[in-house]
Motif scaffolding. Structure first.
Motif, short mmCIF file in Angstrom:
data_model
loop_
_atom_site.label_atom_id
_atom_site.label_comp_id
_atom_site.label_asym_id
_atom_site.label_seq_id
_atom_site.Cartn_x
_atom_site.Cartn_y
_atom_site.Cartn_z
N GLN A 115 0.83 -1.21 0.00
CA GLN A 115 0.00 0.00 0.00
C GLN A 115 0.86 1.26 0.00
O GLN A 115 0.53 2.24 -0.66
CB GLN A 115 -0.93 0.00 1.21
N GLY A 116 1.97 1.23 0.72
CA GLY A 116 2.89 2.36 0.71
C GLY A 116 3.50 2.58 -0.66
O GLY A 116 3.65 3.72 -1.10
N ALA A 117 3.85 1.49 -1.34
CA ALA A 117 4.42 1.60 -2.69
C ALA A 117 3.40 2.17 -3.67
O ALA A 117 3.74 3.01 -4.51
CB ALA A 117 4.92 0.24 -3.16
N VAL A 118 2.15 1.73 -3.55
CA VAL A 118 1.10 2.24 -4.43
C VAL A 118 0.87 3.73 -4.16
O VAL A 118 0.74 4.53 -5.10
CB VAL A 118 -0.21 1.44 -4.25
N ARG A 119 0.86 4.13 -2.91
CA ARG A 119 0.68 5.53 -2.55
C ARG A 119 1.82 6.39 -3.12
O ARG A 119 1.59 7.46 -3.68
CB ARG A 119 0.61 5.69 -1.03
N LYS A 120 3.05 5.90 -3.01
CA LYS A 120 4.21 6.62 -3.52
C LYS A 120 4.14 6.76 -5.04
O LYS A 120 4.43 7.82 -5.60
CB LYS A 120 5.49 5.90 -3.10
#
Length: 67
Positions: free
Chosen positions: A5-10
């Motif tokens: 989820q952090g990678a998608v947000r970034k």
């Protein structure tokens, strides 16, 4: 899952920066934006072969109405 989820947000933020730059430069209506992705880590019968799972990849395309 939190890492994903952090990678998608970034990634979403990075695409937003590109879109904002196009808008500010006046080139948004003259630019075709294409985004494709890779499978990431190797999955059995997926990444290195052209079996069905190996040929399914996400992509996104955004274009001005006149393109």
């Amino acid at each position: 899952m939190a890492h994903y989820q952090g990678a998608v947000r970034k990634l979403d933020q990075a695409v937003g920066v590109i879109r904002d730059a196009l808008r500010r430069s006046g080139q948004e209506q003259n630019t075709l934006v294409v985004f494709t992705t890779d499978h990431g880590i190797e999955m059995p019968r997926a990444k290195w072969h052209l079996y069905d799972p190996g040929s399914r990849q996400r992509s996104s395309c955004d274009h001005p109405p006149t393109a």
